[in-house]
Design an enzyme around this catalytic site. Structure first.
Site, PDB file in Angstrom:
ATOM      1  N   GLY A  75      10.396  17.500   2.281  1.00 21.69           N
ATOM      2  CA  GLY A  75      10.489  18.878   2.427  1.00 21.69           C
ATOM      3  C   GLY A  75      11.126  19.741   1.732  1.00 21.69           C
ATOM      4  O   GLY A  75      11.949  19.056   0.713  1.00 21.69           O
ATOM      5  N   THR A  78      15.763  24.476   4.038  1.00 21.79           N
ATOM      6  CA  THR A  78      15.673  24.739   5.368  1.00 21.79           C
ATOM      7  C   THR A  78      17.220  25.245   5.838  1.00 21.79           C
ATOM      8  O   THR A  78      18.195  25.029   4.767  1.00 21.79           O
ATOM      9  CB  THR A  78      15.256  23.746   6.359  1.00 21.79           C
ATOM     10  OG1 THR A  78      15.013  24.561   7.555  1.00 21.79           O
ATOM     11  CG2 THR A  78      16.167  22.893   6.534  1.00 21.79           C
ATOM     12  N   TYR A  79      17.156  25.893   6.857  1.00 20.22           N
ATOM     13  CA  TYR A  79      18.699  26.404   7.462  1.00 20.22           C
ATOM     14  C   TYR A  79      19.195  25.592   8.482  1.00 20.22           C
ATOM     15  O   TYR A  79      18.334  25.340   9.558  1.00 20.22           O
ATOM     16  CB  TYR A  79      18.846  27.568   7.387  1.00 20.22           C
ATOM     17  CG  TYR A  79      20.088  28.322   8.238  1.00 20.22           C
ATOM     18  CD1 TYR A  79      21.192  28.487   7.384  1.00 20.22           C
ATOM     19  CD2 TYR A  79      20.081  28.739   9.464  1.00 20.22           C
ATOM     20  CE1 TYR A  79      22.396  29.089   8.049  1.00 20.22           C
ATOM     21  CE2 TYR A  79      21.315  29.150  10.095  1.00 20.22           C
ATOM     22  CZ  TYR A  79      22.337  29.269   9.431  1.00 20.22           C
ATOM     23  OH  TYR A  79      23.569  29.744  10.028  1.00 20.22           O
ATOM     24  N   ILE A 145      11.185  19.211  10.752  1.00 17.78           N
ATOM     25  CA  ILE A 145      11.222  17.544  10.733  1.00 17.78           C
ATOM     26  C   ILE A 145      11.279  17.451   9.069  1.00 17.78           C
ATOM     27  O   ILE A 145      10.341  17.846   8.287  1.00 17.78           O
ATOM     28  CB  ILE A 145       9.888  17.018  11.169  1.00 17.78           C
ATOM     29  CG1 ILE A 145       9.974  17.196  12.724  1.00 17.78           C
ATOM     30  CG2 ILE A 145      10.088  15.600  11.025  1.00 17.78           C
ATOM     31  CD1 ILE A 145       8.787  16.505  13.528  1.00 17.78           C
ATOM     32  N   ALA A 159      15.127  19.222  13.783  1.00 11.47           N
ATOM     33  CA  ALA A 159      16.081  20.354  14.093  1.00 11.47           C
ATOM     34  C   ALA A 159      15.402  21.228  14.775  1.00 11.47           C
ATOM     35  O   ALA A 159      14.233  21.946  14.667  1.00 11.47           O
ATOM     36  CB  ALA A 159      16.530  21.158  12.762  1.00 11.47           C
ATOM     37  N   CYS A 175      10.961  25.579   4.542  1.00  9.24           N
ATOM     38  CA  CYS A 175      10.038  24.415   4.314  1.00  9.24           C
ATOM     39  C   CYS A 175       8.978  24.755   3.135  1.00  9.24           C
ATOM     40  O   CYS A 175       7.932  24.045   2.941  1.00  9.24           O
ATOM     41  CB  CYS A 175       9.349  24.031   5.278  1.00  9.24           C
ATOM     42  SG  CYS A 175      10.729  23.711   7.005  1.00  9.24           S
TER      43      CYS A 175
END
Length: 215
Positions: A75, A78-79, A145, A159, A175
């Site tokens: 991936g 992301t945060y 994911i 998450a 993502c």
């Protein structure tokens, strides 16, 4: 074994712990384990992250109060932050799944079932791992994911946005997706939620779907 953390954990600390547990699991010196926690604010950059996914620049991201952390999961960027429940299963994959694709499907199932406990209908989107909900007449991502499997043992995980400030996502393409709306359980329900309660429910759903009994 289920391990639930009571305070937000810096990403680097959790990452070091994950790697140590995975190494011990590969060597058969550790049982399968699920870590459940919240992170201090951090942007993580997965293996498919491209410069265009965070073209605002490193300094702009740091001004949000978050750290930056390259990671070896699948991936893109992301945060993670307080109010988001992160689950790191570290387990021998062959005991539970036929392969990585089935594993991701099962993780999605855990998240979907957890959301249903709160009357939230989560669903999958083709070729977009994670869980989505309908919010403001659009598909909105509510859970991410990103996993990796080494020597048959999983690392990284899921998450779920429970009750967190989603504005840090506006600085990136979460993502790697363009026009990716991000929401949380609290926003969908229009009420505050306790991440610790949702974490316990996630553990219960994980045990059910993976046929595990926690100690």
């Amino acid at each position: 074994m289920l391990v639930q953390f009571s305070e937000p954990t810096p990403y680097a600390e959790a990452w070091t712990l994950q790697k140590r547990i995975q190494k011990e699991r590969i060597a058969e010196r550790q049982v399968d384990m699920l870590l459940l926690l919240e992170h201090s604010p951090v942007y993580t950059l997965g293996r498919s992250t491209q410069p265009t996914h965070w073209d605002c620049g490193e300094e702009a991201l740091r001004r949000t109060g978050a750290t930056l952390q390259p990671v070896d999961r699948g991936g893109s960027i992301t945060y993670h932050g307080p109010g988001q429940v992160v689950g790191y299963p570290i387990l021998k994959l062959s005991y539970y799944c036929s392969g990585p694709k089935q594993y991701v499907r099962k993780l999605e199932e855990v998240l979907i079932h957890t959301l249903l406990r709160w009357g939230i209908e989560g669903y999958r989107l083709e070729k977009k791992p994670g869980v989505w909900v309908r919010w403001n007449h659009a598909d909105a991502k509510i859970a991410a994911i990103g996993v990796r499997i080494d020597h048959g043992v999983t690392i990284h995980g899921v998450a779920l946005n429970v009750d967190l400030n989603v504005s840090p996502f506006s600085h990136i393409r979460p993502c790697g997706l363009t026009q990716c709306h991000i929401t949380s359980m609290a926003e969908v329900r229009q009420s505050a939620l306790l991440p610790s309660v949702v974490a316990q429910q996630m553990a219960q759903e994980f045990a059910q779907i993976f046929n595990i009994q926690w100690t």
